[in-house]
Design a protein around this motif. Structure first.
Motif, short mmCIF file in Angstrom:
data_model
loop_
_atom_site.label_atom_id
_atom_site.label_comp_id
_atom_site.label_asym_id
_atom_site.label_seq_id
_atom_site.Cartn_x
_atom_site.Cartn_y
_atom_site.Cartn_z
N SER A 24 114.53 34.32 61.40
CA SER A 24 114.15 35.04 63.09
C SER A 24 114.06 33.54 63.72
N PHE A 58 111.82 40.91 67.86
CA PHE A 58 111.49 41.15 68.28
C PHE A 58 109.60 41.88 68.58
N PHE A 107 105.72 38.00 65.04
CA PHE A 107 106.01 36.14 64.24
C PHE A 107 105.15 35.62 64.62
N SER A 166 111.26 37.21 56.51
CA SER A 166 111.77 37.13 57.65
C SER A 166 111.48 36.92 58.65
N ARG A 167 110.31 35.29 58.58
CA ARG A 167 109.94 34.86 60.13
C ARG A 167 111.34 33.50 59.34
N GLN A 207 107.58 39.00 54.52
CA GLN A 207 107.23 37.91 55.58
C GLN A 207 107.83 36.92 56.15
#
Length: 181
Positions: free
Chosen positions: A56, A85, A107, A52-53, A49
């Motif tokens: 983003s 998102f 997120f 990915s964050r 995560q």
């Protein structure tokens, strides 16, 4: 709830200024953000995560409709199936035209729906299924989960013959306007 509203108003703070970066286009990357909000690279799901964050925070959607990962020196196209998102929560304060709807993404980004963060419900012309979206930042939207959309439906009112919700002083239709009449 007031602190949540204040947080929503400053949700963009601390993010890289991708809108001010104009690097050369470097091509495409085999990266896909799926409808469920999962990130995939070269056919494998990104399970970390924090990674990915991080991606983003450097994501941008340009006027050409393409999503890019942008740094000061690179601009790489990626594929987004629906939205980058997922809106996993909505909190409502106030009522009627004074209502505020604050969305939380997968997120933990926050956005108060209003003129700068519109709600848009696309209706599939074949299936009639809704695709409810809310703008999070820049040109980036969040697809609302079914429970979040159901919460909006519970808050819906009729305005000028259209069913929808108020937030940030703006009215957002949750269905297509009746064409007859």
């Amino acid at each position: 709830m007031q602190s949540l509203l204040q947080a929503a108003r400053s949700a963009g703070d601390g993010l890289p200024p991708v809108e001010r970066w104009h690097p050369e286009y470097c091509g495409e990357m085999d990266m896909v953000i799926k409808r469920d909000g999962s990130w995939w690279h070269e056919g494998k799901r990104i399970t970390r995560q924090p990674l990915s964050r991080l991606f983003s925070t450097i994501l941008r959607k340009d006027d050409d409709g393409v999503h890019y990962l942008v740094t000061p020196v690179e601009k790489i196209a990626i594929k987004v199936e629906v939205a980058p998102f997922v809106a996993v929560r909505v909190d409502a304060t106030g009522e009627g035209e004074a209502q505020s709807l604050i969305f939380t993404t997968n997120f933990d980004d926050l956005a108060e729906a209003g003129p700068e963060h519109p709600i848009n419900v696309r209706i599939d012309p074949v299936t009639g299924e809704p695709t409810p979206l809310v703008r999070i930042r820049g040109g980036l939207d969040a697809l609302m989960t079914r429970p979040v959309f159901y919460e909006l439906a519970e808050l819906a009112v009729e305005h000028d013959g259209v069913t929808g919700v108020w937030s940030g002083g703006a009215f957002f239709a949750l269905e297509q306007a009746n064409a007859s009449g």
